[in-house]
Design a protein around this motif. Structure first.
Motif, PDB file in Angstrom:
ATOM      1  N   ARG A  97       0.774  -0.999   0.099  1.00 16.28           N
ATOM      2  CA  ARG A  97       0.313  -0.384   0.094  1.00 16.28           C
ATOM      3  C   ARG A  97       0.520   1.588   0.448  1.00 16.28           C
ATOM      4  O   ARG A  97       0.313   2.133  -0.609  1.00 16.28           O
ATOM      5  CB  ARG A  97      -1.017  -0.083   0.933  1.00 16.28           C
ATOM      6  CG  ARG A  97      -2.116   1.112   1.263  1.00 16.28           C
ATOM      7  CD  ARG A  97      -2.862   0.813   2.087  1.00 16.28           C
ATOM      8  NE  ARG A  97      -4.133   1.910   2.108  1.00 16.28           N
ATOM      9  CZ  ARG A  97      -4.706   1.825   3.321  1.00 16.28           C
ATOM     10  NH1 ARG A  97      -4.178   2.082   4.358  1.00 16.28           N
ATOM     11  NH2 ARG A  97      -5.806   3.183   3.503  1.00 16.28           N
ATOM     12  N   ILE A  98       1.941   1.110   0.753  1.00 13.40           N
ATOM     13  CA  ILE A  98       2.838   1.985   1.193  1.00 13.40           C
ATOM     14  C   ILE A  98       3.833   2.277  -0.527  1.00 13.40           C
ATOM     15  O   ILE A  98       3.130   3.921  -0.909  1.00 13.40           O
ATOM     16  CB  ILE A  98       3.867   2.031   2.108  1.00 13.40           C
ATOM     17  CG1 ILE A  98       3.255   2.386   3.042  1.00 13.40           C
ATOM     18  CG2 ILE A  98       5.315   3.323   1.996  1.00 13.40           C
ATOM     19  CD1 ILE A  98       3.893   2.046   3.970  1.00 13.40           C
ATOM     20  N   ILE A  99       4.086   1.608  -1.480  1.00 11.54           N
ATOM     21  CA  ILE A  99       4.736   1.440  -2.490  1.00 11.54           C
ATOM     22  C   ILE A  99       3.446   2.207  -3.629  1.00 11.54           C
ATOM     23  O   ILE A  99       4.660   3.384  -4.594  1.00 11.54           O
ATOM     24  CB  ILE A  99       4.744   0.590  -2.563  1.00 11.54           C
ATOM     25  CG1 ILE A  99       6.411  -0.656  -1.955  1.00 11.54           C
ATOM     26  CG2 ILE A  99       5.639   0.343  -4.387  1.00 11.54           C
ATOM     27  CD1 ILE A  99       6.608  -1.720  -2.450  1.00 11.54           C
ATOM     28  N   GLY A 100       2.366   1.698  -3.868  1.00  6.95           N
ATOM     29  CA  GLY A 100       0.925   2.451  -4.643  1.00  6.95           C
ATOM     30  C   GLY A 100       1.408   3.256  -4.377  1.00  6.95           C
ATOM     31  O   GLY A 100       1.039   5.046  -5.150  1.00  6.95           O
ATOM     32  N   MET A 101       1.265   4.098  -2.727  1.00 10.71           N
ATOM     33  CA  MET A 101       0.628   5.798  -2.335  1.00 10.71           C
ATOM     34  C   MET A 101       1.737   6.904  -3.055  1.00 10.71           C
ATOM     35  O   MET A 101       1.995   7.451  -3.216  1.00 10.71           O
ATOM     36  CB  MET A 101       0.435   5.930  -1.130  1.00 10.71           C
ATOM     37  CG  MET A 101      -1.111   5.068  -0.413  1.00 10.71           C
ATOM     38  SD  MET A 101      -1.367   5.115   1.300  1.00 10.71           S
ATOM     39  CE  MET A 101      -1.712   7.343   1.378  1.00 10.71           C
ATOM     40  N   LEU A 102       2.666   6.157  -2.456  1.00 11.57           N
ATOM     41  CA  LEU A 102       4.182   6.657  -2.830  1.00 11.57           C
ATOM     42  C   LEU A 102       4.735   6.699  -4.613  1.00 11.57           C
ATOM     43  O   LEU A 102       4.406   7.895  -4.996  1.00 11.57           O
ATOM     44  CB  LEU A 102       5.742   5.978  -2.413  1.00 11.57           C
ATOM     45  CG  LEU A 102       5.689   5.466  -1.720  1.00 11.57           C
ATOM     46  CD1 LEU A 102       6.809   5.159  -0.431  1.00 11.57           C
ATOM     47  CD2 LEU A 102       5.869   7.897  -0.889  1.00 11.57           C
ATOM     48  N   TRP A 103       4.028   6.096  -5.146  1.00 14.07           N
ATOM     49  CA  TRP A 103       3.895   6.035  -6.710  1.00 14.07           C
ATOM     50  C   TRP A 103       2.856   6.546  -7.518  1.00 14.07           C
ATOM     51  O   TRP A 103       3.466   8.024  -8.304  1.00 14.07           O
ATOM     52  CB  TRP A 103       3.568   4.271  -6.851  1.00 14.07           C
ATOM     53  CG  TRP A 103       3.438   4.520  -9.172  1.00 14.07           C
ATOM     54  CD1 TRP A 103       1.787   5.116  -9.834  1.00 14.07           C
ATOM     55  CD2 TRP A 103       4.251   4.394 -10.052  1.00 14.07           C
ATOM     56  NE1 TRP A 103       2.304   4.787 -10.401  1.00 14.07           N
ATOM     57  CE2 TRP A 103       3.237   4.802 -11.193  1.00 14.07           C
ATOM     58  CE3 TRP A 103       5.276   4.062  -9.692  1.00 14.07           C
ATOM     59  CZ2 TRP A 103       4.892   4.678 -12.500  1.00 14.07           C
ATOM     60  CZ3 TRP A 103       6.913   4.251 -11.238  1.00 14.07           C
ATOM     61  CH2 TRP A 103       5.561   4.033 -12.363  1.00 14.07           C
TER      62      TRP A 103
END
Length: 107
Positions: A97-103
């Motif tokens: 989820r963090i990776i998606g938000m950072l993307w």
């Protein structure tokens, strides 16, 4: 979204706490790397909140790289049998989820 991702990065660390102890008993090096990577996620996100636009984006990219490293360390721990897939699931989901938000924040 920025502050949400920062909050999630702290939740990731909280979810990792019991796993880190378990992993450390088997592989001190992997435990240390997992701890450093997860801490890097939170610290780089926090630093980005008060950076100029160019440095902000760079810190978010660094946080994304560290989140991916955290996710990889979890996969390695599971592969070695240091923890079960079920034990790693909450942390892995948070990292995803963090990776998606950072993307979204960087593109």
């Amino acid at each position: 979204m920025e502050f949400q991702v920062e909050k999630l990065s702290i939740q990731l660390i909280e979810a990792l706490c019991p796993l880190v102890g378990r992993i450390k008993r088997q592989d001190r090096s992997l435990s240390d790397q997992l701890t450093r990577a997860a801490s890097s996620v939170a610290l780089n996100i926090a630093e980005s909140n008060y950076s100029d636009p160019g440095n902000r984006r760079a810190r978010l990219f660094t946080a994304a790289g560290s989140a991916n490293e955290t996710r990889a360390a979890l996969r390695v721990a599971v592969a070695w049998g240091y923890c079960s897939p079920q034990q790693a699931e909450v942390s892995r989901t948070l990292a995803d989820r963090i990776i998606g938000m950072l993307w979204k924040l960087t593109h």
